[in-house]
Design a protein around this motif. Structure first.
Motif, short mmCIF file in Angstrom:
data_model
loop_
_atom_site.label_atom_id
_atom_site.label_comp_id
_atom_site.label_asym_id
_atom_site.label_seq_id
_atom_site.Cartn_x
_atom_site.Cartn_y
_atom_site.Cartn_z
N THR A 28 0.81 -1.23 0.00
CA THR A 28 0.00 0.00 0.00
C THR A 28 0.84 1.27 0.00
N ASP A 29 2.17 1.17 0.06
CA ASP A 29 3.02 2.36 -0.09
C ASP A 29 3.33 2.59 -1.57
N SER A 30 4.29 3.44 -1.86
CA SER A 30 4.72 3.67 -3.24
C SER A 30 6.19 4.06 -3.22
N GLY A 31 6.74 4.27 -4.41
CA GLY A 31 8.14 4.64 -4.51
C GLY A 31 8.46 6.01 -3.93
N ARG A 53 4.09 -3.03 -8.91
CA ARG A 53 2.82 -3.24 -9.61
C ARG A 53 1.65 -3.14 -8.63
N GLY A 54 0.60 -2.44 -9.07
CA GLY A 54 -0.56 -2.25 -8.22
C GLY A 54 -0.41 -1.12 -7.22
N HIS A 55 0.66 -0.34 -7.33
CA HIS A 55 0.94 0.74 -6.40
C HIS A 55 1.36 1.99 -7.18
N GLY A 56 1.19 3.15 -6.55
CA GLY A 56 1.59 4.40 -7.19
C GLY A 56 0.96 4.54 -8.56
N THR A 57 1.78 4.89 -9.55
CA THR A 57 1.28 5.05 -10.92
C THR A 57 1.70 3.90 -11.83
N SER A 58 2.15 2.80 -11.24
CA SER A 58 2.49 1.62 -12.04
C SER A 58 1.23 0.88 -12.47
N PRO A 59 1.34 -0.01 -13.47
CA PRO A 59 0.17 -0.74 -13.95
C PRO A 59 -0.52 -1.54 -12.84
N ARG A 60 -1.81 -1.74 -13.01
CA ARG A 60 -2.59 -2.59 -12.11
C ARG A 60 -2.34 -4.06 -12.49
N PHE A 61 -2.74 -4.94 -11.61
CA PHE A 61 -2.70 -6.37 -11.92
C PHE A 61 -3.82 -6.72 -12.88
#
Length: 269
Positions: A28-31, A53-61
């Motif tokens: 649930t955090d991000s970079g 993946r699934g966090h921040g602005t990266s692609p969803r699963f």
């Protein structure tokens, strides 16, 4: 850095520095959830902080990835991130991971010692077993908790400040906002670590690895520390920061960095 896995990677720190740290955040955090660490490390290291993946602005699963095994997808992404960083910098990197990211960093260190110079694992997801009932329970709790941040960000942040009075102030905003970005379908699935048992991977680690935990409601608790000791892996070192909980570097920032930073200085160059 452009990730071959299509993930968002934040380039921070000194691009001309000799040593490179790849930062892997927790569930649930991000970079962007490393501001205090970046403030301390940025003048000494080149820093890559990935949105997993699934966090921040990266692609969803995708549905197929969730049905297959999201933990193994995360591990494949992590190995790709390590490969990308090494190709860009020309030398092995040091992995620093928290919780979910700590488990992934440990797995990458075990599987690709040719690419990983060393690893710092802050409260890695070790000792956790894939008990279906427990996984479902945690998924429900986590989904409800994240919804609080989506419904009332200011209120959730204020609550977080009261519950975590020792955290550096700069940590609170990105920590809270990252909850709004987390992939709901992934959180509902509940599994955030690779299918290979943690102890099998930990036994294989052959690079310097520092496991950092606390003594308040932690994952790497006393029984798990005993399990790590039983592995008799000379490359694994465990340190306990008194008074810290799961977020060691936030709960006791000065103590965490007083322990970790000299260790990094020895292994990162």
């Amino acid at each position: 850095m452009t990730s071959t896995a299509g993930l968002t990677v934040h380039e921070l720190g000194d691009a001309a520095a000799a040593g490179t740290l790849l930062l892997l955040h927790g569930l649930t955090d991000s970079g962007l959830c490393w501001p205090d660490a970046v403030r301390r490390w940025g003048s000494s290291y080149r820093l890559f902080a990935a949105d997993l993946r699934g966090h921040g602005t990266s692609p969803r699963f995708t549905r197929a990835q969730l049905q297959a095994d999201p933990g193994d997808v995360l591990l494949a992404d992590t190995l790709a991130l390590v490969q990308d960083a090494v190709e860009l910098t020309g030398s092995p990197v040091v992995l620093v991971g928290h919780s979910m990211g700590g488990g992934l960093a440990g797995a990458a260190a075990a599987l690709r010692p040719d690419l990983v110079r060393a690893a710092v694992l802050e409260e890695p997801a070790w000792g956790i077993r894939r008990d279906e009932a427990e996984v479902r329970r945690l998924a429900v709790e986590r989904t409800a908790w994240v919804q609080e941040f989506r419904d009332d960000l200011a209120g959730a942040m204020a609550k977080g400040r009261v519950e975590n009075p020792t955290w550096p102030v700069v940590e609170l905003d990105p920590w809270a906002r990252s909850k709004q970005q987390a992939d709901s379908a992934f959180l509902a699935h509940g599994v955030a670590w690779p299918s290979t048992p943690w102890d099998e991977l930990a036994r294989r680690i052959a690079v310097p690895t520092l496991v950092v935990t606390g003594d308040r409601e932690v994952i790497v608790d006393e029984p798990t520390r005993a399990d790590i000791t039983a592995l008799a892996n000379p490359h694994l070192e465990v340190a306990v920061v008194p008074g810290a909980g799961h977020c060691v570097r936030r709960d006791r920032a000065d103590e965490f960095h007083g322990l970790v930073d000299p260790w990094l200085a020895k292994v990162a160059s």
